[in-house]
Design a protein around this motif. Sequence first.
Motif, PDB file in Angstrom:
ATOM      1  N   MET A   1      41.368  33.842  52.520  1.00 33.50           N
ATOM      2  CA  MET A   1      41.145  33.245  51.222  1.00 33.50           C
ATOM      3  C   MET A   1      40.658  34.276  50.194  1.00 33.50           C
ATOM      4  O   MET A   1      41.038  34.207  49.031  1.00 33.50           O
ATOM      5  N   PRO A   3      41.414  37.513  49.933  1.00 34.89           N
ATOM      6  CA  PRO A   3      42.513  38.278  49.328  1.00 34.89           C
ATOM      7  C   PRO A   3      43.254  37.507  48.226  1.00 34.89           C
ATOM      8  O   PRO A   3      43.654  38.097  47.221  1.00 34.89           O
ATOM      9  N   ILE A   4      43.407  36.212  48.393  1.00 36.48           N
ATOM     10  CA  ILE A   4      44.080  35.403  47.368  1.00 36.48           C
ATOM     11  C   ILE A   4      43.239  35.361  46.097  1.00 36.48           C
ATOM     12  O   ILE A   4      43.749  35.527  44.981  1.00 36.48           O
ATOM     13  N   LEU A   5      41.923  35.163  46.257  1.00 39.14           N
ATOM     14  CA  LEU A   5      41.027  35.135  45.100  1.00 39.14           C
ATOM     15  C   LEU A   5      40.927  36.511  44.439  1.00 39.14           C
ATOM     16  O   LEU A   5      40.828  36.606  43.209  1.00 39.14           O
ATOM     17  N   ASN A   6      40.954  37.582  45.246  1.00 37.67           N
ATOM     18  CA  ASN A   6      40.978  38.934  44.682  1.00 37.67           C
ATOM     19  C   ASN A   6      42.208  39.121  43.796  1.00 37.67           C
ATOM     20  O   ASN A   6      42.111  39.648  42.675  1.00 37.67           O
ATOM     21  N   THR A   7      43.349  38.713  44.309  1.00 37.01           N
ATOM     22  CA  THR A   7      44.593  38.840  43.552  1.00 37.01           C
ATOM     23  C   THR A   7      44.519  38.022  42.272  1.00 37.01           C
ATOM     24  O   THR A   7      44.906  38.503  41.197  1.00 37.01           O
ATOM     25  N   ALA A   8      44.006  36.799  42.367  1.00 32.21           N
ATOM     26  CA  ALA A   8      43.878  35.955  41.176  1.00 32.21           C
ATOM     27  C   ALA A   8      42.940  36.599  40.148  1.00 32.21           C
ATOM     28  O   ALA A   8      43.243  36.616  38.947  1.00 32.21           O
ATOM     29  N   LEU A  61      45.126  46.073  42.753  1.00 31.42           N
ATOM     30  CA  LEU A  61      46.260  45.402  43.401  1.00 31.42           C
ATOM     31  C   LEU A  61      47.104  46.397  44.178  1.00 31.42           C
ATOM     32  O   LEU A  61      47.548  46.115  45.295  1.00 31.42           O
ATOM     33  N   ASN A 115      33.630  41.242  48.523  1.00 32.11           N
ATOM     34  CA  ASN A 115      34.317  42.419  49.069  1.00 32.11           C
ATOM     35  C   ASN A 115      33.376  43.442  49.706  1.00 32.11           C
ATOM     36  O   ASN A 115      33.833  44.214  50.542  1.00 32.11           O
TER      37      ASN A 115
END
Length: 120
Positions: A1, A3-8, A61, A115
């Motif tokens: 989860m 990594p998805i929030l990092n990307t967002a 990214l 992180n």
Amino acid sequence: MIPILNTAAALLTIGFGLFGFLAPSFTLGALDLTTTNSNMGLSEMRASVGGLFVVTAAAALWLGTPMAFTMVGFVYAGAALGRFVSLALDNPPFVKALTFGGIEAALAAFLILANMSRNA
């Protein structure tokens, strides 16, 4: 989860930065700033409000490491710190400065705390 929030968060950062990078006059107005006898203000918007955030988030990214996203968090922490010092010393429009600072602080807190534990 995470990594998805990092990307967002990185994509949101790129989006915010693109306003300063591609629409510096709009950004000047949103931040209650104006240019003077030169267009150096537009240059500053493209550099510090635009390019800095776009490239920092794009690099996170690209690198894809927890440390890269932590560093984006530290960039936001610096922005939030500056915003809150301004609230204490400069008397900016309170709600606007607090809102921007709150968003910056929230992104900083998430990116750093989520992180740091993954950097081991």
